[in-house]
Every structure is written in structure tokens, then in C-alpha cells.
Scaffold this active site. Structure first.
Site, PDB file in Angstrom:
ATOM      1  N   PRO A 148       0.834  -1.195   0.000  1.00 11.00           N
ATOM      2  CG  PRO A 148      -0.478  -1.452   1.882  1.00 11.00           C
ATOM      3  CD  PRO A 148       0.782  -1.942   1.252  1.00 11.00           C
ATOM      4  CG  ASP A 149       1.760   5.481  -2.356  1.00 13.61           C
ATOM      5  OD1 ASP A 149       2.299   5.991  -1.348  1.00 13.61           O
ATOM      6  OD2 ASP A 149       1.847   5.974  -3.493  1.00 13.61           O
ATOM      7  CG  PHE A 150       3.338   4.720   3.832  1.00  9.92           C
ATOM      8  CD1 PHE A 150       3.184   4.647   5.200  1.00  9.92           C
ATOM      9  CD2 PHE A 150       4.034   3.719   3.193  1.00  9.92           C
ATOM     10  CE1 PHE A 150       3.725   3.606   5.918  1.00  9.92           C
ATOM     11  CE2 PHE A 150       4.569   2.665   3.901  1.00  9.92           C
ATOM     12  CZ  PHE A 150       4.427   2.614   5.262  1.00  9.92           C
ATOM     13  NE  ARG A 151       4.552   9.256  -0.353  1.00 12.45           N
ATOM     14  CZ  ARG A 151       5.824   9.291  -0.681  1.00 12.45           C
ATOM     15  NH1 ARG A 151       6.389  10.413  -0.947  1.00 12.45           N
ATOM     16  NH2 ARG A 151       6.526   8.188  -0.754  1.00 12.45           N
TER      17      ARG A 151
ATOM     18  CG  ASN B 284       9.856   2.026  -1.383  1.00  9.71           C
ATOM     19  OD1 ASN B 284       9.254   3.082  -1.186  1.00  9.71           O
ATOM     20  ND2 ASN B 284      10.028   1.513  -2.578  1.00  9.71           N
TER      21      ASN B 284
ATOM     22  CG  ASP C   7       8.930  -2.356   0.074  1.00  8.44           C
ATOM     23  OD1 ASP C   7      10.066  -2.702  -0.292  1.00  8.44           O
ATOM     24  OD2 ASP C   7       8.263  -1.471  -0.511  1.00  8.44           O
TER      25      ASP C   7
ATOM     26  CG  HIS D 180      12.357   6.739   4.790  1.00  6.87           C
ATOM     27  ND1 HIS D 180      11.448   6.950   3.779  1.00  6.87           N
ATOM     28  CD2 HIS D 180      13.048   7.902   4.930  1.00  6.87           C
ATOM     29  CE1 HIS D 180      11.598   8.198   3.318  1.00  6.87           C
ATOM     30  NE2 HIS D 180      12.553   8.784   3.999  1.00  6.87           N
TER      31      HIS D 180
ATOM     32  CB  SER E  83       5.628  12.242  -5.164  1.00  9.22           C
ATOM     33  OG  SER E  83       5.787  11.935  -3.797  1.00  9.22           O
TER      34      SER E  83
END
Ligand code: ZN
Length: 363
Positions: free
Chosen positions: A119-122, A193, A195, A212, A285
Site C-alpha cells: 500500500p502506498d502510504f500517500r 521504501n 518493504d 527510512h 513524488s
């Protein structure tokens, strides 16, 4: 005022991971704080420009020996006017095939992992971030806050269970990056990411900067001992909060929380970006600092290739003549490049082989 070489040097003098004032925390979850803006701008609204610190700037020399063909491609000599010719994706592929470019730095974001089902956090509505209600936390950001973690670590470990290595599989883009490494072209991959799919694709950790953090390792919050993330897989999968085997302190996967320092490895950007001879920006982005400013830290002569759904960051507001934008679906964009490189068959074979490996490991 715009971020200049001097202010970058100053920020580098600060402890690793110290954020420029007004910047966002390192965690991808930081993004929803931010109003949706195109490009990254400093507090006064001026676009930020980042130059490598003076000591790392390379004097005006041409570090590559350019073949006549590459020189033509690069618009050195042949073209009239300002002597500049727009690069195409085909030109970039040719520069890689001829190894005129062989120190490739890649910046990757959530967009490379969405095809894996992460899932994209944004993404409002569909994103993990907006689905955090199920974790029963006071507000979504709390899941990445240390103060909250010490009171109630369970929501974070629910997320950890979701993202622990094995649940999701690398996709075409991850394996393209792996092939880039196999061919000796990858200087470094900077990913936002958490993940772990870059590692899962077989890219060695020394080629990665996981800006991150990662679930691959974990640390005791009391005695600071570091452990392989695998040591706590059983706990995480069975919804037990992991404890330090030495001191029984709370264990935290090495994911960067709000206010925490970035991993030491992030400092590699000081040497990597001035050394790069090609930059890929894929599926991001470029809205989270300081990651976003890195795109401006390669030398002006270096082609920058954006493979992304939209035109973002400096590609939109501070274009350089050697920028290439491949807009639209990320996987399709990468596929187009792979075809131009003539790597399609080799990449398919790699994916097939690696998929079998992961199936055996995580069946
Ligand atoms: Zn401990």
C-alpha cells in the site's frame, strides 16, 4: 533562502539525519502532513537547489572519454544553437550499453512497490495510511512515534507483521535494479521504501541506502544491541511484542521513526551523487526532504531520468537539458528502457530464477 552548497555543507556538519528546518521527518508516513504541492520548495517558496559541497565538486573536466557517437548524443559539438540536444530514453540506453555511463545512482520511492501490492502510504483513501484506523491509534502518525511506541507498541507490530520480509514479492522494477547491479552498473540505490523488496530481489545491502530504515535488522531500545530481524519473526507473526534476549528491553525494528536520525549510510550521498554519471528517479513524488533535494546533487552534465506517473520535483521546476522523463505506468516505463537496453530476455530469466528461490524460502 534556497538551499545552497553552503547550507548543505552546514547541514552535513550537523549530526547525521538532522533535518533541514521545515523539512519533513524521514518516515514515508510524514508525507500526509504535507499539503499536496508540486515540487519541493523552501519555506520562502523559492525552489531549492542543491549543489554538492565545494570540496566534493569536480573541477570542470570531462571525466568520461566520450565516443563520437555519445558526444553526438550528448549534443557536444554537432548541434547548432546552444549546442544542446534533448536526450531520449533511447540515448540513455545507448549510454549504458556503451558503458559511457556506468556509475548509476537510483532514487526509488513507493511507486516501485505498488505493483507488488504494497500500500502506498500517500494514496488517500486506498493507502495504508488511511487504513490505519484499524490499528486503533489516537492519530495515524502515532504509529511512527517513539513516545507512543513505548506506551503501546502493538499497532506498530501489526504493521511490521504486514511488511515483514516474505509477505510481498519484488516486481519487475526491483529485478531491473538487481540486473543493473549484476552488470556492474549500479553505484547505489537510495530507497525510501521500508518493504525490503530491494534486498528480497537480491541487491546486496552494501549497494543500498535504505533511507527510512529496514525490518532486516532490529535493536533493543534499552541495551542498544542489534539483532537480525529474522530473530523476531516468530514473535511478530504470532502477535507477540518482541523482547531483548539479553535484557528483556523492548525490541524495535530499525525503521526510522519521527525525529530519529537517518541511518549512517545515508551520508554516502556526499560521495555517491558527485560521482554518479547517470541518475534514475523511479516511482517517487520527491516530496520528502532531504531525499527530494538529492536529485539536484548530481553534476550538471549528468543525465537524469525520471520514470514516474507524473512530472515531479526538479524535473518539473528546475529542468536540466539532459533530463529525460518517461511518464506513465512505472513498470511499463522500466520495460521500455529494458527493451532499449536489449535486456528483456535476461531479465525474464532472472525473475523466473529468483521467484523460484523466494517460493522455496517463504512457502
Ligand atoms: Zn537489550
Amino acid at each position: 533562502s534556497p538551499l545552497t552548497a553552503r547550507s548543505l555543507s552546514r547541514s552535513l556538519a550537523e549530526p547525521p539525519g538532522a533535518w533541514p528546518r521545515g523539512g519533513l521527518g524521514p518516515c514515508p508516513a510524514a508525507a500526509p502532513h504535507r499539503p499536496q504541492v508540486r515540487g519541493v520548495r523552501s519555506a520562502c517558496g523559492a525552489p531549492r537547489a542543491v549543489l554538492p559541497p565545494r570540496s566534493h565538486r569536480i573541477p570542470w573536466t570531462r571525466p568520461l572519454s566520450l565516443s563520437a557517437a555519445a558526444a553526438a548524443v550528448l549534443g557536444l559539438g554537432h548541434c547548432g544553437g546552444d549546442g544542446r540536444k534533448q536526450l531520449s530514453l533511447r540515448d540513455v540506453a545507448e549510454l549504458m550499453r556503451s558503458r559511457e555511463c556506468e556509475r548509476v545512482v537510483v532514487m526509488a520511492g513507493a511507486g516501485i512497490s505498488t505493483p507488488s501490492g504494497i500500500p502506498d502510504f500517500r494514496s488517500p483513501g486506498s493507502g495504508l495510511y488511511s487504513n490505519l484506523q484499524q490499528y486503533n491509534i489516537p492519530y495515524p502518525e502515532a504509529i511512527f512515534e517513539l513516545a507512543y511506541f513505548f506506551i503501546n507498541p502493538k499497532p506498530f507490530f501489526t504493521l511490521a507483521k504486514e511488511l515483514y520480509p516474505g509477505n510481498y514479492r519484488p516486481n519487475y522494477t526491483h529485478y531491473f535494479l538487481r540486473l543493473l547491479h549484476d552488470k556492474g552498473l549500479l553505484l547505489r540505490l537510495y530507497t525510501q521504501n521500508i518493504d525490503g523488496l530491494e534486498r528480497a530481489a537480491g541487491i546486496p545491502p552494501d549497494k543500498l541506502v535504505e533511507a527510512h530504515g529496514t525490518f532486516a535488522t532490529a535493536s533493543c531500545t534499552v541495551c542498544r544491541r542489534n539483532f537480525p530481524g529474522e530473530d523476531f519473526r516468530g514473535d511478530v507473526m504470532e502477535d507477540r511484542v518482541p523482547r531483548c534476549p539479553i535484557c528483556t528491553g523492548l525490541i524495535k525494528p530499525d525503521i526510522v521513526f519521527f525525529g530519529e536520525e537517518l541511518p549512517q549510510r545515508f551520508l554516502l550521498h556526499v560521495v555517491d551523487f558527485p560521482m554518479a554519471d547517470l541518475l534514475f528517479v523511479i516511482g517517487t513524488s520527491l516530496e520528502v526532504e532531504p531525499f527530494a533535494s538529492l536529485a539536484g546533487a548530481v553534476r550538471g552534465s549528468v543525465p537524469r531520468v525520471l520514470i514516474n506517473r507524473d512530472l515531479v520535483g526538479p524535473f518539473a521546476w528546475q529542468q536540466r537539458h539532459k533530463d529525460v522523463a518517461q511518464l506513465g505506468d512505472v513498470v511499463q516505463g522500466v520495460q521500455a528502457l529494458v527493451e532499449l537496453l536489449g535486456w528483456s530476455r535476461e531479465l525474464q530469466e532472472l525473475i523466473h530464477k529468483e521467484k523460484a528461490k523466494l517460493d522455496a524460502r517463504f512457502k
